[in-house]
Design an enzyme around this catalytic site. Structure first.
Site, PDB file in Angstrom:
ATOM      1  N   GLU A 137     -11.481  -7.106  -1.888  1.00 48.26           N
ATOM      2  CA  GLU A 137     -10.889  -5.888  -1.660  1.00 48.26           C
ATOM      3  C   GLU A 137     -11.020  -6.029   0.392  1.00 48.26           C
ATOM      4  OE1 GLU A 137      -8.843  -3.467  -4.467  1.00 48.26           O
ATOM      5  OE2 GLU A 137     -10.713  -3.096  -4.544  1.00 48.26           O
TER       6      GLU A 137
ATOM      7  N   SER B 257      -3.301  -3.931  -0.953  1.00 44.80           N
ATOM      8  CA  SER B 257      -1.510  -3.607  -0.529  1.00 44.80           C
ATOM      9  C   SER B 257      -1.182  -5.033  -1.407  1.00 44.80           C
ATOM     10  CB  SER B 257      -1.709  -3.392   0.668  1.00 44.80           C
ATOM     11  OG  SER B 257      -2.167  -2.749   1.627  1.00 44.80           O
TER      12      SER B 257
ATOM     13  N   HIS C 238     -16.264   0.383  -5.887  1.00 44.92           N
ATOM     14  CA  HIS C 238     -14.782   0.140  -4.754  1.00 44.92           C
ATOM     15  C   HIS C 238     -15.173   0.785  -4.041  1.00 44.92           C
ATOM     16  CE1 HIS C 238     -10.802   1.482  -4.230  1.00 44.92           C
ATOM     17  NE2 HIS C 238     -10.379   1.016  -5.030  1.00 44.92           N
TER      18      HIS C 238
ATOM     19  N   GLU D  97     -13.809   2.978  -1.928  1.00 45.41           N
ATOM     20  CA  GLU D  97     -13.915   4.659  -1.808  1.00 45.41           C
ATOM     21  C   GLU D  97     -14.532   4.963  -2.762  1.00 45.41           C
ATOM     22  OE1 GLU D  97     -10.157   5.428  -3.696  1.00 45.41           O
ATOM     23  OE2 GLU D  97      -9.186   3.605  -1.965  1.00 45.41           O
TER      24      GLU D  97
ATOM     25  N   LYS E 218      -6.682   5.316  -9.681  1.00 43.00           N
ATOM     26  CA  LYS E 218      -7.300   5.937  -8.285  1.00 43.00           C
ATOM     27  C   LYS E 218      -7.532   7.781  -9.014  1.00 43.00           C
ATOM     28  CE  LYS E 218      -6.622   2.982  -4.987  1.00 43.00           C
ATOM     29  NZ  LYS E 218      -6.667   2.786  -3.531  1.00 43.00           N
TER      30      LYS E 218
ATOM     31  N   GLY F 149      -4.293  -0.038   0.525  1.00 44.93           N
ATOM     32  CA  GLY F 149      -4.088   1.620   0.406  1.00 44.93           C
ATOM     33  C   GLY F 149      -3.179   1.552   2.507  1.00 44.93           C
TER      34      GLY F 149
ATOM     35  N   ASN G 250      -4.998  -0.217 -10.730  1.00 41.66           N
ATOM     36  CA  ASN G 250      -6.531   0.957 -10.530  1.00 41.66           C
ATOM     37  C   ASN G 250      -5.873   2.514 -10.578  1.00 41.66           C
ATOM     38  OD1 ASN G 250      -8.134   3.224  -9.125  1.00 41.66           O
ATOM     39  ND2 ASN G 250      -9.118   1.616  -8.080  1.00 41.66           N
TER      40      ASN G 250
HETATM   41  C1  PEP Z   1      -7.658  -0.668  -4.179  1.00 42.84           C
HETATM   42  O1  PEP Z   1      -7.686   0.425  -4.737  1.00 42.84           O
HETATM   43  O2  PEP Z   1      -8.170  -1.053  -5.528  1.00 42.84           O
HETATM   44  C2  PEP Z   1      -6.421  -1.034  -4.345  1.00 42.84           C
HETATM   45  C3  PEP Z   1      -5.880  -2.656  -4.042  1.00 42.84           C
HETATM   46  O3  PEP Z   1      -5.687  -0.370  -3.623  1.00 42.84           O
HETATM   47  P1  PEP Z   1      -3.599  -0.737  -2.999  1.00 42.84           P
HETATM   48  O4  PEP Z   1      -3.642  -1.933  -3.856  1.00 42.84           O
HETATM   49  O5  PEP Z   1      -2.660   0.391  -2.852  1.00 42.84           O
HETATM   50  O6  PEP Z   1      -4.495  -0.948  -0.908  1.00 42.84           O
END
Ligand code: PEP
Length: 245
Positions: free
Chosen positions: A164, A205, A92, A94, A8, A170, A6
């Site tokens: 997630e 992460s 997601h 966000e 973003k 993040g 992703n």
């Molecule tokens: C995400 O935004 O779906 C995600 C998993 O981000 P990160 O790997 O940076 O934690």
């Protein structure tokens, strides 16, 4: 195994093309691992042309639940399909937390994606507060149910689920593989036998140091990678780890 990246809201067109070029050079012989990348909308066409021969699929980070018409600023599922997408991220965290997406809007988007033949990846996960209150399973099951009520169990199982935890996205703090596995097991039980082949990904992460331990867990079928998918070498290392399984 499936590894998704992703991107973003990062990079300009030249950065997206550069990253896509690097990924397209991966050796795909004998690879059973599916790779899907999610560039910003504006970069999808260019990226999709670059990676198509490398067996890398492309998806949208969001979509409208509506088909067309007076919806300024929205992108329909058919538009995504038209520019080379096979997948779309739905719900997601966000989108849910920063853009007011509700269980109903997420479910409608999931249905719209299935309708045109896109594979939706439904993102579910609990906040830190919910985690600390021991409400993880309850939250995840509620998020799954909202979609199941709209598209039925068969519909839910024909997409992909990504667990997630919000406290992990993040933050550099991935869930412990055992913690993730226990939520994945709950998701798997909720899907029942129609979901035997449904992919359940972990996201939060992930990097090349922690992915393998996650991927070996019984109910983890790959990863949704954010930050680490923006560095080609690191993302390719994660793909290689998935390829070992
Ligand atoms: C995400 O935004 O779906 C995600 C998993 O981000 P990160 O790997 O940076 O934690």
């Amino acid at each position: 195994m499936l590894v998704a990246g992703n991107w973003k809201m990062n990079g300009l067109l030249r950065d997206a093309e550069y990253l896509a070029d690097k990924l397209a050079s991966r050796n795909i012989q004998n690879s059973k691992t599916e790779v899907v990348i999610f560039p910003p909308f504006l970069h999808i066409s260019a990226v999709s042309r670059i990676v198509q021969k490398a067996n890398i699929q492309v998806g949208g980070q969001n979509c409208s639940a509506l088909k067309s018409g007076a919806n300024t600023g929205e992108i329909s599922c058919e538009m995504l399909l038209d520019v080379g997408c096979s997948h779309v991220l739905v719900g997601h965290s966000e989108r849910r937390s920063l853009h007011g997406e509700t269980e109903t809007s997420v479910a409608n988007k999931y249905a719209a994606a299935l309708d045109v033949g896109l594979t939706p990846i439904l993102c579910v996960g609990e906040s830190l507060e919910q985690h600390d209150l021991g409400k993880t399973q309850e939250v995840v099951l509620r998020q799954l149910s909202a979609v199941k009520e709209t598209v039925g169990l068969g519909g839910l199982c024909s997409g992909i689920i990504a667990y997630e935890p919000l406290w992990s996205i993040g933050t550099g703090l991935a869930a412990l593989p055992s913690q993730a596995q226990s939520v994945h097991q709950t998701i798997r039980s909720c899907l029942g036998s129609p979901g035997a082949k449904t992919r359940v990904l972990y996201g939060g992460s992930l990097n090349s140091e922690n992915s393998l331990a996650m991927f070996v867990e019984k109910d983890i079928d790959g990863g949704l990678v954010g930050g680490a998918s923006l560095q080609s070498e690191e993302f390719l290392r994660i793909i290689k780890l998935a390829e070992q399984l």
